[in-house]
Design a protein around this motif. Structure first.
Motif, mmCIF file in Angstrom:
data_model
loop_
_atom_site.group_PDB
_atom_site.id
_atom_site.type_symbol
_atom_site.label_atom_id
_atom_site.label_comp_id
_atom_site.label_asym_id
_atom_site.label_seq_id
_atom_site.Cartn_x
_atom_site.Cartn_y
_atom_site.Cartn_z
ATOM 1 N N ARG A 135 0.797 -1.328 -0.032
ATOM 2 C CA ARG A 135 0.050 0.086 0.091
ATOM 3 C C ARG A 135 0.874 1.214 0.170
ATOM 4 O O ARG A 135 1.989 1.197 0.230
ATOM 5 N N ASP A 139 -2.801 5.405 1.129
ATOM 6 C CA ASP A 139 -3.635 4.288 1.556
ATOM 7 C C ASP A 139 -3.722 3.782 3.035
ATOM 8 O O ASP A 139 -4.937 3.659 3.595
ATOM 9 N N GLU A 144 -7.662 2.719 4.144
ATOM 10 C CA GLU A 144 -7.298 1.474 3.813
ATOM 11 C C GLU A 144 -6.963 0.728 5.431
ATOM 12 O O GLU A 144 -6.791 -0.506 5.522
ATOM 13 N N GLU A 178 -15.628 -0.838 3.103
ATOM 14 C CA GLU A 178 -15.769 0.094 2.160
ATOM 15 C C GLU A 178 -17.000 0.835 2.174
ATOM 16 O O GLU A 178 -16.810 2.036 2.297
#
Length: 189
Positions: A135, A139, A144, A178
């Protein structure tokens, strides 16, 4: 009566004392916060999960106790991980864990908590290194983070071998995060 019989026969007194000592050494208590393994000459004879009074064979059996409570591994200082952009990120992490299978725990680390903590720490460090390495800094700092935590939880429960089914499940978990599904239910781990 009985006092006179004991005074006149000291061997009887010795016999009573030895019988009481044998009875006492054949009992052991498991607390509600513990599990125990009875080892007969070094081999697992039985696992005791329920609290209470239990029996063992004196001299042949030894008892090892293990904490059933949730334990914590806390890194002494933040660990440095490299992102996919080759930038360093300091991560302060901790892990909550507990022994769910006392027999397997004993077989894996001979009941040595320091060895278990060391093995868990190495696995977690490797997983974190892998996840952060895949990542970018953005992120990691933004949305994330929940995906990384979900991934690490998944690995801790299901192991590190990834099958197509596990990959799909992980994708579903990350998509739910998400969308914010974990916030809608009202309960949070």
């Amino acid at each position: 009566g009985a006092a006179l019989m004991i005074k006149s026969n000291p061997g009887l007194l010795l016999g009573i004392v030895l019988a009481a000592a044998a009875a006492a050494s054949s009992l052991f208590v498991v607390d509600q916060r513990q599990s125990a393994i009875v080892l007969r000459l070094g081999t697992i004879a039985k696992v005791v999960e329920e609290p209470g009074l239990n029996f063992k064979i004196p001299v042949l059996d030894t008892v090892r106790y293990f904490d059933r409570r949730v334990l914590t591994i806390d890194a002494p200082e933040p660990e440095r991980f490299q992102t996919s952009e080759k930038k360093n990120v300091l991560v302060d992490a901790f892990v909550k864990w507990r022994i769910s299978d006392v027999r397997q725990y004993f077989i894996s680390v001979q009941g040595n908590e320091a060895a278990a903590v060391n093995r868990l720490s190495q696995t977690i460090n490797s997983s974190l290194r892998s996840e952060f390495g895949a990542r970018t800094v953005n992120d990691v700092i933004s949305g994330e983070r929940d995906k990384i935590v979900a991934w690490l939880r998944y690995l801790s429960v299901h192991g590190t071998r990834i099958t197509p089914q596990k990959e799909k499940l992980l994708t579903d978990i990350c998509n739910a995060i998400e969308r914010g599904d974990h916030l809608k239910g009202g309960s949070h781990d």
